[in-house]
Design a protein around this motif. Structure first.
Motif, short mmCIF file in Angstrom:
data_model
loop_
_atom_site.label_atom_id
_atom_site.label_comp_id
_atom_site.label_asym_id
_atom_site.label_seq_id
_atom_site.Cartn_x
_atom_site.Cartn_y
_atom_site.Cartn_z
N MET A 138 11.77 -11.11 0.94
CA MET A 138 12.18 -11.73 -0.33
C MET A 138 11.00 -11.87 -1.28
SD MET A 138 15.40 -12.12 0.04
CE MET A 138 15.76 -13.16 -1.36
N LEU A 139 9.85 -12.26 -0.74
CA LEU A 139 8.66 -12.42 -1.59
C LEU A 139 8.17 -11.08 -2.11
CD1 LEU A 139 6.78 -15.07 0.58
CD2 LEU A 139 7.92 -15.47 -1.61
N LYS A 140 8.18 -10.06 -1.27
CA LYS A 140 7.70 -8.74 -1.70
C LYS A 140 8.59 -8.16 -2.80
CE LYS A 140 7.51 -7.35 2.62
NZ LYS A 140 7.31 -6.53 3.85
N LEU A 141 9.89 -8.33 -2.66
CA LEU A 141 10.79 -7.83 -3.69
C LEU A 141 10.60 -8.60 -4.99
CD1 LEU A 141 14.01 -7.32 -1.54
CD2 LEU A 141 12.61 -5.52 -2.58
N GLY A 142 10.37 -9.92 -4.89
CA GLY A 142 10.15 -10.72 -6.09
C GLY A 142 8.87 -10.33 -6.81
N ALA A 143 7.78 -10.14 -6.06
CA ALA A 143 6.51 -9.75 -6.67
C ALA A 143 6.59 -8.36 -7.28
CB ALA A 143 5.40 -9.81 -5.62
N THR A 144 7.27 -7.46 -6.59
CA THR A 144 7.40 -6.08 -7.11
C THR A 144 8.17 -6.07 -8.42
OG1 THR A 144 7.41 -5.27 -4.82
CG2 THR A 144 8.17 -3.76 -6.51
N ALA A 145 9.23 -6.86 -8.49
CA ALA A 145 10.00 -6.94 -9.74
C ALA A 145 9.15 -7.52 -10.87
CB ALA A 145 11.25 -7.80 -9.52
N ALA A 146 8.32 -8.51 -10.55
CA ALA A 146 7.46 -9.12 -11.57
C ALA A 146 6.45 -8.12 -12.10
CB ALA A 146 6.75 -10.34 -10.99
N MET A 147 6.00 -7.20 -11.27
CA MET A 147 5.04 -6.17 -11.70
C MET A 147 5.74 -4.96 -12.31
SD MET A 147 2.13 -6.27 -8.67
CE MET A 147 3.27 -6.30 -7.29
N LYS A 148 7.10 -5.00 -12.35
CA LYS A 148 7.91 -3.93 -12.94
C LYS A 148 7.66 -2.58 -12.25
CE LYS A 148 8.35 -6.09 -17.51
NZ LYS A 148 7.79 -7.38 -17.11
N VAL A 149 7.54 -2.63 -10.92
CA VAL A 149 7.35 -1.41 -10.13
C VAL A 149 8.72 -0.88 -9.72
CG1 VAL A 149 6.39 -0.45 -8.01
CG2 VAL A 149 5.12 -2.19 -9.28
N ARG A 150 8.99 0.37 -10.04
CA ARG A 150 10.26 0.99 -9.66
C ARG A 150 10.16 1.49 -8.22
NH1 ARG A 150 12.44 4.98 -14.25
NH2 ARG A 150 14.24 4.86 -12.84
N LEU A 151 11.21 1.29 -7.46
CA LEU A 151 11.20 1.63 -6.04
C LEU A 151 12.20 2.75 -5.76
CD1 LEU A 151 11.36 -2.00 -4.56
CD2 LEU A 151 9.31 -0.59 -4.87
N ASN A 152 11.80 3.70 -4.91
CA ASN A 152 12.78 4.65 -4.40
C ASN A 152 13.39 4.08 -3.12
OD1 ASN A 152 11.09 5.26 -2.18
ND2 ASN A 152 10.14 6.99 -3.26
N GLN A 153 14.32 4.80 -2.55
CA GLN A 153 15.06 4.31 -1.39
C GLN A 153 14.13 4.01 -0.21
OE1 GLN A 153 18.35 6.84 -0.25
NE2 GLN A 153 18.33 6.11 1.85
N THR A 154 13.18 4.90 0.03
CA THR A 154 12.26 4.73 1.15
C THR A 154 11.35 3.53 0.95
OG1 THR A 154 12.27 7.13 1.49
CG2 THR A 154 10.51 5.88 2.56
N GLU A 155 10.86 3.35 -0.28
CA GLU A 155 9.97 2.22 -0.57
C GLU A 155 10.70 0.89 -0.43
OE1 GLU A 155 6.96 4.41 -3.75
OE2 GLU A 155 8.87 3.58 -4.43
N ALA A 184 0.82 -1.22 0.00
CA ALA A 184 0.00 0.00 0.00
C ALA A 184 0.85 1.26 0.00
CB ALA A 184 -0.93 0.01 1.21
N ARG A 185 2.14 1.15 0.32
CA ARG A 185 3.01 2.33 0.41
C ARG A 185 3.75 2.64 -0.88
NH1 ARG A 185 2.17 5.75 4.25
NH2 ARG A 185 4.14 5.88 5.34
N LEU A 186 3.57 1.82 -1.91
CA LEU A 186 4.33 2.02 -3.14
C LEU A 186 3.61 2.98 -4.08
CD1 LEU A 186 5.47 -1.67 -3.85
CD2 LEU A 186 6.49 0.05 -2.33
N LYS A 187 4.32 4.01 -4.51
CA LYS A 187 3.72 4.99 -5.42
C LYS A 187 3.46 4.39 -6.80
CE LYS A 187 5.38 9.39 -3.52
NZ LYS A 187 6.29 10.54 -3.73
N GLY A 188 4.26 3.42 -7.19
CA GLY A 188 4.10 2.83 -8.52
C GLY A 188 3.09 1.72 -8.57
N LEU A 189 2.27 1.58 -7.53
CA LEU A 189 1.31 0.50 -7.46
C LEU A 189 0.09 0.98 -6.70
CD1 LEU A 189 1.01 -2.61 -8.07
CD2 LEU A 189 1.83 -2.98 -5.73
#
Length: 660
Positions: free
Chosen positions: A256-273, A174-179
């Protein structure tokens, strides 16, 4: 009944739904009511025709004693009951006698016998989306939307692990701007249901569905998750991953799961996210569950929910004393109680002490914790120590320039001190550095923009918050103010009516108390002008309207509050007993029945034609000067009946003349 009905045509049969709960009730003549009745009624509403739902209290009393089986349906959120109700379905087939089935292990059969319920769920969600307030228009553009389904528990012993993991997944994504993520309440409605793409309402605008399973064995935990892309005609699984770790490493597994799912959705993350996704807040999943529930209560915007958050934070801290986020939440909740003057929740000076103790605990563990430092600054702001607040906030930003929360706190400090250009710059920087803001953060930011007279930014923030996530009372208040500033009085009055429906006693006198933190009185002048135009009364329930002729003047007040008169009876707000002890040295003790013996002390004086009070426990010792009105119909030469109009209600006094 079922046996008697089986020979009747299906459309002529009577099928009962039964809900059973064991709890306290209140008997009043022929009526019964109370939580016991309410929970039973809600369980009946959850049951399918011809079935029986029972609560955990009933299950614990009958298991092993009846020739019945039970299906554990998990906690169910029901209307007007704050906590989810742990629910079981009675299995009536004789072959199921003695069985305890975990419903999430047989998710597809749930759809089979609950098909009608599934249709009702879809209709209910769709209807809810169409019935939004007009300020909340559904959007179909923006980042792809994710629906996180509650993780299935492999067995009863895995249930708490699954629940903690689900809460963390929803809170993190819920905290990701790209999602964009579907609201938690929507996710929870699908608990125990195998969800196909065709079952998702179009209005949810979902592209991805994340689901999975949690298994807890001995000292280890295994989480399997998959991500489906349902934007096309199929249900393509675009990512699957399984992680295993020790039970106290649950949040490392989830990272590990959250990072994997985020990469699969091609969501770019900033440092805080990225830091949010990788966070390992506690080693205790039970502590996290209590914390997650406390956070939901604290951010709900509901006065009564704030009170419920305190014991949950305390439980979380007791389970894991090193859980820093729980200490932060507890400090924030107590700060809110103190700064808002919520004595009905907790004596506000005790709340301030608790907040300061928590801040000290946090800084001993993490001396650069941004939330603890931010609270120190905000306490100085409330005490009107503007230079100290600014100095501390600027120093903190100098040391940690990329920490968004410190930028926000510096923006607040600058606003309170009257440095408006610096405030705007810092608030803009806060937005650019931040992850997606939650409802409470959005509320605080939009309020700051309103005070800075940046109405368009404030409205943009208010309108983009979905109704499921909004703190509605503040939302209505701010929208009324924003539209009044734009001269759109019809809209302003529409939202003011909603605001007053939620807080019928609210008034300008109450709101004035919060503006004492600002150096510039013009901020309140502009705020009150807009709120007055929108329809907010000057005093509680508009008590003072039309009573100017009954207002006591200076000489009357001097005589009334002297030794010539003695108070003989007092009634406080809401019809509850109240008394106050005034001394000639200017000290005052206020005794409210709902304070359970805790007096509120302060000082009093007569200033012009008003009775003035200062007390550290109400509005942070800011002076409140009050009008006093005589009730001429009740008063006699010997006895005078008056009402003193405080910001929270009118206090009624009866004074008897004891000397000339």
């Amino acid at each position: 009944m079922a046996d008697r009905e089986k020979d009747n045509p299906e459309d002529r049969r009577i099928a009962y739904r039964i809900g059973v709960h064991l709890g306290d009730i209140i008997i009043d003549g022929d009526d019964i009511f109370g939580d016991g009745v309410n929970v039973a009624s809600r369980l009946e509403g959850l049951a399918e025709a011809g079935s029986i739902r029972i609560s955990e209290a009933v299950f614990n009393n009958v298991k092993g004693k009846l020739d019945l089986g039970f299906a554990d349906l998990g906690p169910q959120k029901v209307k007007n009951i704050s906590e989810p109700v742990q629910t079981f379905q009675v299995l009536l087939d004789p072959s199921d006698a003695g069985k305890l089935v975990k419903a999430t292990l047989t998710r597809l059969p749930l759809v089979r016998y609950g098909a009608l319920a599934m249709i009702a769920l879809v209709v209910a969600i769709a209807a809810g989306l169409y019935a939004r307030d007009r300020m909340f228009a559904p959007t179909s553009t923006g980042p792809p939307k994710l629906l996180v389904l509650p993780l299935a528990a492999a067995d009863a012993g895995s249930r708490l692990i699954a629940e903690a993991a689900t809460e963390n997944l929803i809170a993190s994504f819920a905290r990701l701007k790209g999602l964009t993520i579907a609201p938690r309440d929507v996710s929870m409605q699908y608990k125990g249901i195998e969800l196909a793409a065709s079952d998702v309402p179009d209005d949810l605008d979902v592209r991805y569905i994340l689901d999975g399973t949690a298994i807890s064995q001995a000292d280890s935990v295994e989480i399997s998750a998959r991500l489906r892309d349902i934007s096309a005609s199929g249900e393509d699984v675009v990512w699957e991953q399984k992680e295993v770790g020790k039970t106290d490493e649950l949040f490392g597994v989830l990272a590990m799961l959250k990072l994997g799912a985020t990469a699969a959705m091609k969501v770019r993350l900033n440092q805080t996210e990225r830091a949010i996704l990788e966070s390992k807040p506690t080693t205790s999943f039970e502590a996290y569950l209590a914390f997650a529930q406390a956070e939901l209560f604290r951010y709900s915007g509901n006065f009564f929910d704030l009170e419920k958050s305190l014991p949950l934070y305390e439980k979380s801290i007791n389970l894991d004393p090193g859980f820093i986020a729980a200490h932060v939440g507890y400090a924030e909740a107590n700060f809110t109680i103190w700064s808002m003057g919520y004595n009905t929740i907790r004596y506000t000076l005790d709340a301030l002490d608790a907040a300061r103790e928590s801040i000290e605990t946090i800084l001993q563990a993490q001396d650069a914790n941004v939330y603890a430092i931010g609270l120190q600054v905000r306490i100085e702001i409330e005490l009107s120590n503007h230079e100290q607040a600014l100095a501390k906030a600027r120093a903190a930003v100098f040391l940690q320039p990329d920490e968004p929360w410190l930028r926000f706190v510096l923006g607040l400090s600058s606003l309170a001190a009257g440095n408006y250009e610096e405030s705007l710059q810092e608030l803009d920087k806060y937005q650019s550095l931040s992850p997606r803001l939650n409802s409470g953060e959005t509320r605080d930011l939009s309020f700051s923009f309103l005070l800075l007279d940046d109405v368009e930014q404030a409205l943009g923030l208010l309108k983009q918050t979905p109704p499921e996530e909004s703190t509605k009372i503040d939302q209505y208040s701010q929208l009324a103010n924003a539209y009044a500033r734009r001269g759109e009085l019809e809209e302003a009055k529409f939202y003011m009516a909603k605001f007053l429906k939620e807080t019928v006693w609210n008034n300008l006198a109450w709101q004035r108390g919060y503006f004492g933190r600002y150096a510039d009185p013009a901020l309140y002048d502009r705020w009150s002008e807009a709120m007055r135009a929108a329809g907010l009364p000057e005093s509680p329930f508009d008590f003072e309207a039309g009573r100017e002729a009954d207002r006591l003047q200076h000489d009357n007040l001097i005589e009334l509050f002297s030794d010539i008169y003695q108070e003989t009876q007092t009634l406080g707000p809401f019809g509850m007993p109240y008394s106050q002890d005034r001394s000639t040295d200017g000290t005052l003790t206020m005794n409210f029945a709902w304070m359970k013996g805790q007096p509120i002390s302060g000082n009093w004086s007569i200033e012009g034609d008003q009775f003035c009070v200062r007390t550290p426990a109400i509005h942070v010792n800011r002076e409140q000067c009050l009008n006093v009105y005589i009730d001429r119909d009740k008063s006699t030469e010997k006895v005078t009946h008056i009402s003193t109009v405080y910001s929270f209600g009118a206090l009624n006094f009866e004074f008897t003349r004891v000397s000339e």
